[in-house]
Structure formats: C-alpha cells, structure tokens
Design a protein around this motif. Sequence first.
Motif, PDB file in Angstrom:
ATOM      1  N   LEU A  59      35.827  80.653 -69.874  1.00  0.00           N
ATOM      2  CA  LEU A  59      34.800  79.652 -70.192  1.00  0.00           C
ATOM      3  C   LEU A  59      34.997  79.101 -71.598  1.00  0.00           C
ATOM      4  CD1 LEU A  59      31.690  81.420 -68.639  1.00  0.00           C
ATOM      5  CD2 LEU A  59      32.535  79.163 -67.963  1.00  0.00           C
ATOM      6  N   GLN A  60      35.256  79.989 -72.544  1.00  0.00           N
ATOM      7  CA  GLN A  60      35.507  79.542 -73.914  1.00  0.00           C
ATOM      8  C   GLN A  60      36.721  78.621 -73.979  1.00  0.00           C
ATOM      9  OE1 GLN A  60      35.662  83.024 -76.521  1.00  0.00           O
ATOM     10  NE2 GLN A  60      33.561  82.571 -77.158  1.00  0.00           N
ATOM     11  N   ALA A  61      37.771  78.978 -73.235  1.00  0.00           N
ATOM     12  CA  ALA A  61      38.980  78.143 -73.226  1.00  0.00           C
ATOM     13  C   ALA A  61      38.700  76.763 -72.642  1.00  0.00           C
ATOM     14  CB  ALA A  61      40.087  78.839 -72.434  1.00  0.00           C
ATOM     15  N   ALA A  62      37.698  76.697 -71.750  1.00  0.00           N
ATOM     16  CA  ALA A  62      37.303  75.413 -71.159  1.00  0.00           C
ATOM     17  C   ALA A  62      36.242  74.710 -71.999  1.00  0.00           C
ATOM     18  CB  ALA A  62      36.792  75.632 -69.738  1.00  0.00           C
ATOM     19  N   HIS A  63      36.002  75.235 -73.226  1.00  0.00           N
ATOM     20  CA  HIS A  63      35.045  74.657 -74.166  1.00  0.00           C
ATOM     21  C   HIS A  63      33.606  74.704 -73.647  1.00  0.00           C
ATOM     22  CE1 HIS A  63      38.589  73.344 -76.339  1.00  0.00           C
ATOM     23  NE2 HIS A  63      39.012  72.706 -75.263  1.00  0.00           N
ATOM     24  N   VAL A  64      33.300  75.763 -72.900  1.00  0.00           N
ATOM     25  CA  VAL A  64      31.936  76.002 -72.442  1.00  0.00           C
ATOM     26  C   VAL A  64      31.327  77.078 -73.337  1.00  0.00           C
ATOM     27  CG1 VAL A  64      30.477  76.812 -70.559  1.00  0.00           C
ATOM     28  CG2 VAL A  64      32.490  75.390 -70.060  1.00  0.00           C
ATOM     29  N   ALA A  65      30.202  76.772 -73.961  1.00  0.00           N
ATOM     30  CA  ALA A  65      29.513  77.761 -74.786  1.00  0.00           C
ATOM     31  C   ALA A  65      28.836  78.768 -73.857  1.00  0.00           C
ATOM     32  CB  ALA A  65      28.485  77.079 -75.678  1.00  0.00           C
ATOM     33  N   ALA A  66      29.263  80.025 -73.931  1.00  0.00           N
ATOM     34  CA  ALA A  66      28.752  81.046 -73.024  1.00  0.00           C
ATOM     35  C   ALA A  66      28.175  82.223 -73.801  1.00  0.00           C
ATOM     36  CB  ALA A  66      29.866  81.529 -72.087  1.00  0.00           C
ATOM     37  N   GLU A  67      27.294  82.963 -73.154  1.00  0.00           N
ATOM     38  CA  GLU A  67      26.691  84.170 -73.713  1.00  0.00           C
ATOM     39  C   GLU A  67      26.979  85.336 -72.774  1.00  0.00           C
ATOM     40  OE1 GLU A  67      25.154  84.356 -76.565  1.00  0.00           O
ATOM     41  OE2 GLU A  67      24.913  82.221 -77.028  1.00  0.00           O
ATOM     42  N   PRO A  68      27.189  86.543 -73.320  1.00  0.00           N
ATOM     43  CA  PRO A  68      27.424  87.689 -72.441  1.00  0.00           C
ATOM     44  C   PRO A  68      26.151  88.240 -71.812  1.00  0.00           C
ATOM     45  CG  PRO A  68      27.542  88.384 -74.724  1.00  0.00           C
ATOM     46  CD  PRO A  68      27.403  86.887 -74.743  1.00  0.00           C
ATOM     47  N   GLN A  69      24.999  87.961 -72.413  1.00  0.00           N
ATOM     48  CA  GLN A  69      23.714  88.375 -71.873  1.00  0.00           C
ATOM     49  C   GLN A  69      22.753  87.199 -71.881  1.00  0.00           C
ATOM     50  OE1 GLN A  69      22.545  91.917 -74.179  1.00  0.00           O
ATOM     51  NE2 GLN A  69      22.699  93.103 -72.300  1.00  0.00           N
ATOM     52  N   LEU A  70      21.756  87.279 -71.027  1.00  0.00           N
ATOM     53  CA  LEU A  70      20.806  86.185 -70.867  1.00  0.00           C
ATOM     54  C   LEU A  70      19.952  86.019 -72.121  1.00  0.00           C
ATOM     55  CD1 LEU A  70      18.710  85.657 -67.647  1.00  0.00           C
ATOM     56  CD2 LEU A  70      17.760  85.218 -69.888  1.00  0.00           C
ATOM     57  N   PRO A  71      19.988  84.851 -72.767  1.00  0.00           N
ATOM     58  CA  PRO A  71      19.108  84.608 -73.918  1.00  0.00           C
ATOM     59  C   PRO A  71      17.660  84.474 -73.459  1.00  0.00           C
ATOM     60  CG  PRO A  71      20.972  83.074 -73.875  1.00  0.00           C
ATOM     61  CD  PRO A  71      20.916  83.732 -72.543  1.00  0.00           C
ATOM     62  N   GLU A  72      16.763  85.179 -74.133  1.00  0.00           N
ATOM     63  CA  GLU A  72      15.351  85.116 -73.763  1.00  0.00           C
ATOM     64  C   GLU A  72      14.805  83.725 -74.066  1.00  0.00           C
ATOM     65  OE1 GLU A  72      13.426  87.201 -72.142  1.00  0.00           O
ATOM     66  OE2 GLU A  72      15.104  88.588 -71.879  1.00  0.00           O
ATOM     67  N   ASP A  73      14.402  83.032 -73.017  1.00  0.00           N
ATOM     68  CA  ASP A  73      13.882  81.676 -73.159  1.00  0.00           C
ATOM     69  C   ASP A  73      13.268  81.289 -71.822  1.00  0.00           C
ATOM     70  OD1 ASP A  73      13.297  79.203 -74.180  1.00  0.00           O
ATOM     71  OD2 ASP A  73      15.334  78.767 -74.874  1.00  0.00           O
ATOM     72  N   THR A  74      12.638  80.153 -71.782  1.00  0.00           N
ATOM     73  CA  THR A  74      12.142  79.601 -70.528  1.00  0.00           C
ATOM     74  C   THR A  74      12.981  78.382 -70.181  1.00  0.00           C
ATOM     75  OG1 THR A  74       9.890  80.370 -70.969  1.00  0.00           O
ATOM     76  CG2 THR A  74      10.148  78.618 -69.331  1.00  0.00           C
ATOM     77  N   TYR A  75      13.422  78.306 -68.928  1.00  0.00           N
ATOM     78  CA  TYR A  75      14.359  77.275 -68.511  1.00  0.00           C
ATOM     79  C   TYR A  75      13.727  76.391 -67.438  1.00  0.00           C
ATOM     80  CZ  TYR A  75      17.575  80.342 -70.940  1.00  0.00           C
ATOM     81  OH  TYR A  75      18.190  81.102 -71.900  1.00  0.00           O
ATOM     82  N   ALA A  76      14.152  75.137 -67.423  1.00  0.00           N
ATOM     83  CA  ALA A  76      13.623  74.201 -66.433  1.00  0.00           C
ATOM     84  C   ALA A  76      14.134  74.526 -65.034  1.00  0.00           C
ATOM     85  CB  ALA A  76      14.007  72.769 -66.815  1.00  0.00           C
ATOM     86  N   HIS A  77      15.380  74.941 -64.953  1.00  0.00           N
ATOM     87  CA  HIS A  77      16.007  75.261 -63.667  1.00  0.00           C
ATOM     88  C   HIS A  77      17.014  76.396 -63.898  1.00  0.00           C
ATOM     89  CE1 HIS A  77      14.369  71.404 -62.296  1.00  0.00           C
ATOM     90  NE2 HIS A  77      14.941  70.847 -63.363  1.00  0.00           N
ATOM     91  N   ALA A  78      17.534  76.944 -62.792  1.00  0.00           N
ATOM     92  CA  ALA A  78      18.571  77.973 -62.895  1.00  0.00           C
ATOM     93  C   ALA A  78      19.597  77.789 -61.795  1.00  0.00           C
ATOM     94  CB  ALA A  78      17.960  79.378 -62.809  1.00  0.00           C
ATOM     95  N   LEU A  79      20.836  78.068 -62.145  1.00  0.00           N
ATOM     96  CA  LEU A  79      21.947  78.118 -61.200  1.00  0.00           C
ATOM     97  C   LEU A  79      22.414  79.565 -61.126  1.00  0.00           C
ATOM     98  CD1 LEU A  79      24.002  75.069 -62.557  1.00  0.00           C
ATOM     99  CD2 LEU A  79      22.274  75.048 -60.751  1.00  0.00           C
ATOM    100  N   VAL A  80      22.622  80.064 -59.915  1.00  0.00           N
ATOM    101  CA  VAL A  80      23.075  81.441 -59.713  1.00  0.00           C
ATOM    102  C   VAL A  80      24.344  81.409 -58.877  1.00  0.00           C
ATOM    103  CG1 VAL A  80      22.526  83.713 -58.798  1.00  0.00           C
ATOM    104  CG2 VAL A  80      20.712  82.315 -59.816  1.00  0.00           C
ATOM    105  N   LEU A  81      25.455  81.813 -59.488  1.00  0.00           N
ATOM    106  CA  LEU A  81      26.721  81.898 -58.769  1.00  0.00           C
ATOM    107  C   LEU A  81      26.920  83.341 -58.308  1.00  0.00           C
ATOM    108  CD1 LEU A  81      29.292  80.419 -57.867  1.00  0.00           C
ATOM    109  CD2 LEU A  81      30.339  81.106 -60.036  1.00  0.00           C
ATOM    110  N   CYS A  82      27.043  83.522 -57.010  1.00  0.00           N
ATOM    111  CA  CYS A  82      27.166  84.866 -56.457  1.00  0.00           C
ATOM    112  C   CYS A  82      28.563  85.430 -56.668  1.00  0.00           C
ATOM    113  CB  CYS A  82      26.859  84.848 -54.959  1.00  0.00           C
ATOM    114  SG  CYS A  82      25.149  84.471 -54.566  1.00  0.00           S
ATOM    115  N   GLY A  83      28.610  86.754 -56.807  1.00  0.00           N
ATOM    116  CA  GLY A  83      29.867  87.484 -56.882  1.00  0.00           C
ATOM    117  C   GLY A  83      29.936  88.514 -55.769  1.00  0.00           C
ATOM    118  N   LYS A  84      30.786  89.507 -55.940  1.00  0.00           N
ATOM    119  CA  LYS A  84      31.057  90.442 -54.847  1.00  0.00           C
ATOM    120  C   LYS A  84      30.040  91.569 -54.748  1.00  0.00           C
ATOM    121  CE  LYS A  84      34.320  93.115 -57.667  1.00  0.00           C
ATOM    122  NZ  LYS A  84      35.688  93.649 -57.754  1.00  0.00           N
ATOM    123  N   HIS A  85      29.154  91.733 -55.743  1.00  0.00           N
ATOM    124  CA  HIS A  85      28.215  92.850 -55.739  1.00  0.00           C
ATOM    125  C   HIS A  85      26.826  92.371 -55.316  1.00  0.00           C
ATOM    126  CE1 HIS A  85      31.081  95.514 -57.629  1.00  0.00           C
ATOM    127  NE2 HIS A  85      31.289  94.620 -58.575  1.00  0.00           N
TER     128      HIS A  85
END
Length: 336
Positions: A59-85
């Motif tokens: 993500l960083q290489a693609a110039h996307v600002a990412a966080e390893p943990q969820l920042p505490e905040d209130t969001y207008a919407h959410a996207l959830v990408l599923c994985g194998k677990h």
Amino acid sequence: MSRDAVKTLFHPYASGVLDAPKAGEKVLFLGAEPGYALPDGFEAELVAVQGFRPLFLRLQAAHVAAEPQLPEDTYAHALVLCGKHKGENEARIASALMHVAPGGMIVIAGSKEDGVQPLRKKLEKLGVEAGSMPKYHGLAIWFQRPVAPEALVAAFAAPPVRVEGRFSAAPGMFSHDRVDAGSLLLADRLPTDFNGNAADFGAGWGYLSAMLAERSPMVNRIDLYEADFDSLEQARANLAGSRVDTRFFWHDVAAETIKDRYELVIMNPPFHEGHAAEPGLGQAFIRQAATVLKGGGRLLLVANRGLPYEPVLAELFRESGEVCRNARYKVLWAKK
C-alpha cells in the motif's frame, strides 16, 4: 497482481448502484489492499487499515496512506475486504458497525474462498436488509449501519481466546485457539542452557518465545519478529510478565533486512501465501536466519515433513540435520 475482490468492493460505486462518498467525508477501509482505482465521484478521504506487513508495504509503495490498526474516529461509511479467516472477517464487520455513523453504508466484498456467501446468509438471518451484486468472480454486499447496532456487533465480534489458561489470541491469528502441533514439537526441543541473544521469526502471539524464556531462564534477550501487527501486540501482552528482556518488531522477515545479530534463531515459518502453499516463504526465512546468525550460531525450526528445506540449510550452513519427526512435522537444526 491485485485480487479481483478489491475491484469487486468498489464496483457498486463504479456501476452507479451506490452513490459515491462525498468530499469532506471519511471512509474506513478495513483489510485494505492495493490494486484499486477510486471510481469517478469518489471524493471522500479513504482511511486504509492493514495490519499484515507485506500488504501494508505494498500500500505504501502504491502511495496509499495506511495504518496498521484502526484509528479511533467516526466514519461516514466503511469498506470491508474479506480475507481467508472467518473470524477476522466478522471482527472487521463488527469494527465497521462500531465506527460508522448511523445510516452510513457498510460495503463488504470477497471471493467464494473468502467465505463471503456465508456472511451474506448470516446478515439475512440477523434481519439485515442488504443489497448485493456479483462481479469479478466475487460478491459485494452492502447495508446501512442501524441506529442501534449492539445486537449486530455482538453477533460478529470475535473476542480473544484463552489458550492453555495463560495465553490470549484472537481469530485471524495463526492457531488462535490452541498451540499449533508443530510449535509444540519444537518447544520440547528448545535448549535449556542458552544464555545469548535469540530471535523468533514469525513469532505469532508469542508461544515459542515464552517457551524459550521458560526453558532457558539465562537467555539474555529474545527479539520477536512478526508480520501481523495484531499478533505482535498480542505477543507483547502474553510476554508482559516474563523476566527475560524482549523486543518486538513488526517486520516482513521474508523481505525486510534485519540488522541485529544472534546466537540462536527459532521459528515455525509460514508456508502459505493467501490460500496457496508457498514453500519459498519458509526458505526465505531460512536465508534471513543465515544472514543474522553469528559464527557458531544455531537455527532450530519446525516444518511440515514434505517441505523441501534441507537443501537450503545444506547450502547456507556449515552443518545441518534433523532433530526429530512425527507423522506430520519435522524439527530441523543448522549451525553457522
């Protein structure tokens, strides 16, 4: 190459079925991966969360600002990408429900292998009115966050599990509900008289490091290297009471350089990349161990019996061999 499920996630917006989030809004992206293009009109700030170090670095290489943990905040919407677990997917949905404003849209996407269909059925059983559409060999699901989400949060939350009455782990972590049988086999062969600096590659939630600290109480220091951020934080908690000096590194052992040097490396290396078996991961761990061990230093590792690690050990180490094996696993050693 990006997973098709990433494109599936954004397709409801790209197709015009859902209105694109507006400028000034914050959209939470849980399980974020690179390889997407924001649809026309998607002007909101995207807050990407990815705790798996290799994907975080991509993500960083693609110039996307990412966080390893969820920042505490209130969001207008959410996207959830599923994985194998399954447990991790459900925990992400619970997090979205807790952090999205009432009425905000929660969009979930994944492939058949990610278990997205059972998630849709679970939402239906819980009385959630959800839209859906298939695309790119996956399925996107969406629904509005209710005003009172407590029942849904309880249905999807994945609480930590107590292992052997003394460790904690959470769904999505490797062997979260029990000690892995391979790690058990290796733990019984750890040294009892080690007094130098050790590294635990792919440390998970900290079991092998805890066992080394118990078996060799004179160990000087144990450094834990783990690619999953949440697992590393759990290891930190699980070893909090240890009298042995410990350090914790969120690190992609297979790809990132390690500068410290050690007298001992222990590991139960991963051998899957997503859903596919990939012995090259374990081989990369072995190569990293060869670079960080001092002369005379030792490597101890456990692996499935069929994995081809012996040729790499013979190539990189002065001596190597097998400690033991059972019906499923083998413990290998090498000396620098």
